[in-house]
Design a protein around this motif. Structure first.
Motif, PDB file in Angstrom:
ATOM      1  N   GLN A  33       0.851  -1.185   0.000  1.00 36.38           N
ATOM      2  CA  GLN A  33       0.000   0.000   0.000  1.00 36.38           C
ATOM      3  C   GLN A  33       0.889   1.238   0.000  1.00 36.38           C
ATOM      4  OE1 GLN A  33      -2.411   0.488   3.523  1.00 36.38           O
ATOM      5  NE2 GLN A  33      -4.013   1.464   2.329  1.00 36.38           N
ATOM      6  N   TRP A  35       1.034   5.456   0.260  1.00 33.90           N
ATOM      7  CA  TRP A  35       0.357   6.683   0.664  1.00 33.90           C
ATOM      8  C   TRP A  35       1.074   7.840  -0.008  1.00 33.90           C
ATOM      9  CZ3 TRP A  35      -3.936   7.004   3.820  1.00 33.90           C
ATOM     10  CH2 TRP A  35      -4.374   5.805   4.359  1.00 33.90           C
ATOM     11  N   ASP A  38      -2.067  14.210  -0.759  1.00 30.51           N
ATOM     12  CA  ASP A  38      -3.370  14.500  -1.363  1.00 30.51           C
ATOM     13  C   ASP A  38      -3.313  15.896  -1.963  1.00 30.51           C
ATOM     14  OD1 ASP A  38      -5.972  14.874  -2.107  1.00 30.51           O
ATOM     15  OD2 ASP A  38      -6.838  14.478  -0.129  1.00 30.51           O
TER      16      ASP A  38
END
Length: 78
Positions: A33, A35, A38
């Protein structure tokens, strides 16, 4: 009279994903995963701009740029 074989019942999305993951693991892969920032968040964008300004003011930028120009393989992009 011979009968045609029946299709197995359709798999649920969860079963299809589990099957795919088993197949990928059998190939030696594993899930990871990631990250990432944003970029839709104004606070994140403001912080990235702040960091970019700091990097642009680094006193050794010219020396770093010169070194990159010397060692970079420009022919690899042709």
């Amino acid at each position: 009279m011979p009968t045609t074989p029946k299709k197995p019942p359709a798999k649920t999305p969860r079963e299809r994903i589990a099957t795919r993951r088993r197949r990928l693991r059998a190939q030696g892969l594993r899930p990871v995963q990631h990250w990432v920032p944003d970029l839709r968040d104004p606070k994140v964008l403001a912080d990235l701009r702040r960091q970019a300004k700091l990097m642009a003011q680094h006193p050794e930028n010219d020396a770093i740029d010169d070194w990159i120009e010397q060692v970079y393989d420009w022919d690899a992009w042709k």
